[in-house]
Design a protein around this motif. Sequence first.
Motif, PDB file in Angstrom:
ATOM      1  N   PHE A  34       0.847  -1.187   0.000  1.00 58.87           N
ATOM      2  CA  PHE A  34       0.000   0.000   0.000  1.00 58.87           C
ATOM      3  C   PHE A  34       0.881   1.235   0.000  1.00 58.87           C
ATOM      4  CE2 PHE A  34      -3.268  -2.781   1.775  1.00 58.87           C
ATOM      5  CZ  PHE A  34      -4.420  -2.294   1.159  1.00 58.87           C
ATOM      6  N   HIS A  35       0.374   2.281  -0.644  1.00 58.39           N
ATOM      7  CA  HIS A  35       0.996   3.598  -0.553  1.00 58.39           C
ATOM      8  C   HIS A  35      -0.131   4.603  -0.384  1.00 58.39           C
ATOM      9  CE1 HIS A  35       3.268   7.219  -1.428  1.00 58.39           C
ATOM     10  NE2 HIS A  35       4.332   6.514  -1.110  1.00 58.39           N
ATOM     11  N   GLN A  36      -0.032   5.427   0.646  1.00 58.92           N
ATOM     12  CA  GLN A  36      -1.064   6.419   0.902  1.00 58.92           C
ATOM     13  C   GLN A  36      -0.985   7.525  -0.135  1.00 58.92           C
ATOM     14  OE1 GLN A  36      -3.652   6.496   3.148  1.00 58.92           O
ATOM     15  NE2 GLN A  36      -4.264   8.272   1.973  1.00 58.92           N
ATOM     16  N   SER A  37      -2.074   7.709  -0.858  1.00 60.05           N
ATOM     17  CA  SER A  37      -2.137   8.731  -1.885  1.00 60.05           C
ATOM     18  C   SER A  37      -1.997  10.116  -1.279  1.00 60.05           C
ATOM     19  CB  SER A  37      -3.461   8.619  -2.627  1.00 60.05           C
ATOM     20  OG  SER A  37      -3.644   9.701  -3.500  1.00 60.05           O
ATOM     21  N   GLY A  38      -1.338  10.987  -2.004  1.00 65.74           N
ATOM     22  CA  GLY A  38      -1.225  12.372  -1.576  1.00 65.74           C
ATOM     23  C   GLY A  38      -1.837  13.314  -2.586  1.00 65.74           C
ATOM     24  N   GLY A  39      -2.589  12.771  -3.530  1.00 64.66           N
ATOM     25  CA  GLY A  39      -3.197  13.592  -4.566  1.00 64.66           C
ATOM     26  C   GLY A  39      -4.240  14.549  -4.012  1.00 64.66           C
ATOM     27  N   CYS A  40      -4.519  15.599  -4.763  1.00 67.69           N
ATOM     28  CA  CYS A  40      -5.453  16.624  -4.287  1.00 67.69           C
ATOM     29  C   CYS A  40      -6.868  16.080  -4.144  1.00 67.69           C
ATOM     30  CB  CYS A  40      -5.445  17.822  -5.234  1.00 67.69           C
ATOM     31  SG  CYS A  40      -6.061  17.444  -6.884  1.00 67.69           S
ATOM     32  N   THR A  45      -7.343   8.050  -0.151  1.00 65.75           N
ATOM     33  CA  THR A  45      -7.319   6.783  -0.865  1.00 65.75           C
ATOM     34  C   THR A  45      -5.972   6.099  -0.720  1.00 65.75           C
ATOM     35  OG1 THR A  45      -8.879   7.634  -2.481  1.00 65.75           O
ATOM     36  CG2 THR A  45      -7.629   5.705  -3.118  1.00 65.75           C
ATOM     37  N   PRO A  46      -5.914   4.997   0.016  1.00 61.99           N
ATOM     38  CA  PRO A  46      -4.678   4.231   0.014  1.00 61.99           C
ATOM     39  C   PRO A  46      -4.636   3.389  -1.263  1.00 61.99           C
ATOM     40  CG  PRO A  46      -6.262   3.186   1.455  1.00 61.99           C
ATOM     41  CD  PRO A  46      -6.918   4.420   0.907  1.00 61.99           C
ATOM     42  N   MET A  47      -3.561   3.490  -1.988  1.00 56.82           N
ATOM     43  CA  MET A  47      -3.430   2.774  -3.249  1.00 56.82           C
ATOM     44  C   MET A  47      -2.736   1.441  -3.009  1.00 56.82           C
ATOM     45  SD  MET A  47      -4.830   5.004  -5.208  1.00 56.82           S
ATOM     46  CE  MET A  47      -4.353   4.834  -6.903  1.00 56.82           C
ATOM     47  N   CYS A  48      -3.231   0.414  -3.663  1.00 64.13           N
ATOM     48  CA  CYS A  48      -2.737  -0.953  -3.496  1.00 64.13           C
ATOM     49  C   CYS A  48      -2.113  -1.397  -4.818  1.00 64.13           C
ATOM     50  CB  CYS A  48      -3.931  -1.832  -3.116  1.00 64.13           C
ATOM     51  SG  CYS A  48      -3.530  -3.534  -2.789  1.00 64.13           S
ATOM     52  N   TYR A  49      -0.833  -1.764  -4.785  1.00 68.47           N
ATOM     53  CA  TYR A  49      -0.106  -2.100  -6.002  1.00 68.47           C
ATOM     54  C   TYR A  49       0.593  -3.455  -5.876  1.00 68.47           C
ATOM     55  CZ  TYR A  49      -0.277   2.992  -6.711  1.00 68.47           C
ATOM     56  OH  TYR A  49      -0.678   4.290  -6.853  1.00 68.47           O
ATOM     57  N   PRO A  50       0.855  -4.124  -7.015  1.00 69.10           N
ATOM     58  CA  PRO A  50       1.760  -5.273  -6.963  1.00 69.10           C
ATOM     59  C   PRO A  50       3.136  -4.769  -6.496  1.00 69.10           C
ATOM     60  CG  PRO A  50       0.572  -5.226  -9.060  1.00 69.10           C
ATOM     61  CD  PRO A  50       0.303  -3.912  -8.360  1.00 69.10           C
ATOM     62  N   ALA A  51       3.738  -5.446  -5.561  1.00 71.15           N
ATOM     63  CA  ALA A  51       5.014  -4.983  -5.006  1.00 71.15           C
ATOM     64  C   ALA A  51       6.088  -4.846  -6.081  1.00 71.15           C
ATOM     65  CB  ALA A  51       5.477  -5.912  -3.898  1.00 71.15           C
ATOM     66  N   SER A  52       6.056  -5.705  -7.089  1.00 70.78           N
ATOM     67  CA  SER A  52       7.071  -5.655  -8.137  1.00 70.78           C
ATOM     68  C   SER A  52       6.868  -4.491  -9.103  1.00 70.78           C
ATOM     69  CB  SER A  52       7.071  -6.967  -8.924  1.00 70.78           C
ATOM     70  OG  SER A  52       5.825  -7.136  -9.584  1.00 70.78           O
ATOM     71  N   GLU A  53       5.704  -3.819  -9.029  1.00 72.19           N
ATOM     72  CA  GLU A  53       5.398  -2.741  -9.964  1.00 72.19           C
ATOM     73  C   GLU A  53       5.403  -1.359  -9.313  1.00 72.19           C
ATOM     74  OE1 GLU A  53       1.897  -3.572 -12.270  1.00 72.19           O
ATOM     75  OE2 GLU A  53       2.502  -5.667 -12.541  1.00 72.19           O
ATOM     76  N   TYR A  54       5.782  -1.283  -8.054  1.00 70.15           N
ATOM     77  CA  TYR A  54       5.823   0.013  -7.386  1.00 70.15           C
ATOM     78  C   TYR A  54       7.188   0.206  -6.755  1.00 70.15           C
ATOM     79  CZ  TYR A  54       4.573   4.125  -4.756  1.00 70.15           C
ATOM     80  OH  TYR A  54       4.533   5.402  -4.270  1.00 70.15           O
ATOM     81  N   GLY A  96      -8.777   3.577  -7.041  1.00 67.86           N
ATOM     82  CA  GLY A  96      -7.947   4.408  -7.907  1.00 67.86           C
ATOM     83  C   GLY A  96      -7.621   3.682  -9.197  1.00 67.86           C
ATOM     84  N   MET A  97      -7.391   4.438 -10.258  1.00 63.99           N
ATOM     85  CA  MET A  97      -7.231   3.847 -11.586  1.00 63.99           C
ATOM     86  C   MET A  97      -6.190   2.733 -11.633  1.00 63.99           C
ATOM     87  SD  MET A  97      -6.647   5.603 -15.270  1.00 63.99           S
ATOM     88  CE  MET A  97      -8.273   6.292 -15.169  1.00 63.99           C
ATOM     89  N   PHE A  98      -5.076   2.880 -10.935  1.00 66.16           N
ATOM     90  CA  PHE A  98      -4.021   1.869 -10.993  1.00 66.16           C
ATOM     91  C   PHE A  98      -3.989   0.987  -9.748  1.00 66.16           C
ATOM     92  CE2 PHE A  98      -2.589   5.418 -13.649  1.00 66.16           C
ATOM     93  CZ  PHE A  98      -2.549   4.762 -14.869  1.00 66.16           C
ATOM     94  N   SER A  99      -4.896   1.213  -8.830  1.00 64.68           N
ATOM     95  CA  SER A  99      -4.936   0.442  -7.588  1.00 64.68           C
ATOM     96  C   SER A  99      -5.645  -0.890  -7.815  1.00 64.68           C
ATOM     97  CB  SER A  99      -5.669   1.247  -6.508  1.00 64.68           C
ATOM     98  OG  SER A  99      -5.632   0.566  -5.278  1.00 64.68           O
ATOM     99  N   LEU A 100      -5.183  -1.920  -7.127  1.00 65.14           N
ATOM    100  CA  LEU A 100      -5.742  -3.264  -7.311  1.00 65.14           C
ATOM    101  C   LEU A 100      -7.176  -3.405  -6.807  1.00 65.14           C
ATOM    102  CD1 LEU A 100      -2.590  -5.380  -6.416  1.00 65.14           C
ATOM    103  CD2 LEU A 100      -3.563  -4.956  -8.691  1.00 65.14           C
TER     104      LEU A 100
END
Length: 128
Positions: A34-40, A45-54, A96-100
């Motif tokens: 997870f990475h906590q979004s900082g967008g406006c 929204t905490p974003m969830c990504y494959p570890a190998s892609e972030y 989010g668009m790229f979040s799992l």
Amino acid sequence: MTNSPTPDQPRVIATDAALAFLAEIREDHPDILFHQSGGCCDGSTPMCYPASEYRVGETDVKLGEIGGVPFYISGSQYAVWAHTQLIIDVVPGRGGMFSLDNGRERRFLTRSRLFDGGEACPLPLARG
């Protein structure tokens, strides 16, 4: 009532619903972060990504883990949220668009509560 300071105070926790949703996502993507979004618009929204892609940044702070999944926040966001405990929950909607969580008709949401009295202990800026 003020809690005593403790180095074990979790900086990030998850609701039962979030843990169940996380387990569902991990069936398809076992190694995630997870990475906590900082967008406006998506600051909660905490974003969830494959570890190998972030790629975790040099100033990102690892707040802890939820359900065995590492949870990061940018250093600048951490400076703002340093006195809060993040509570990861699930609500209806699109991720989010790229979040799992996208396309599952539910999404993760960050709620928070302020630490009280000296309850929180400093967390140094450090990678992984």
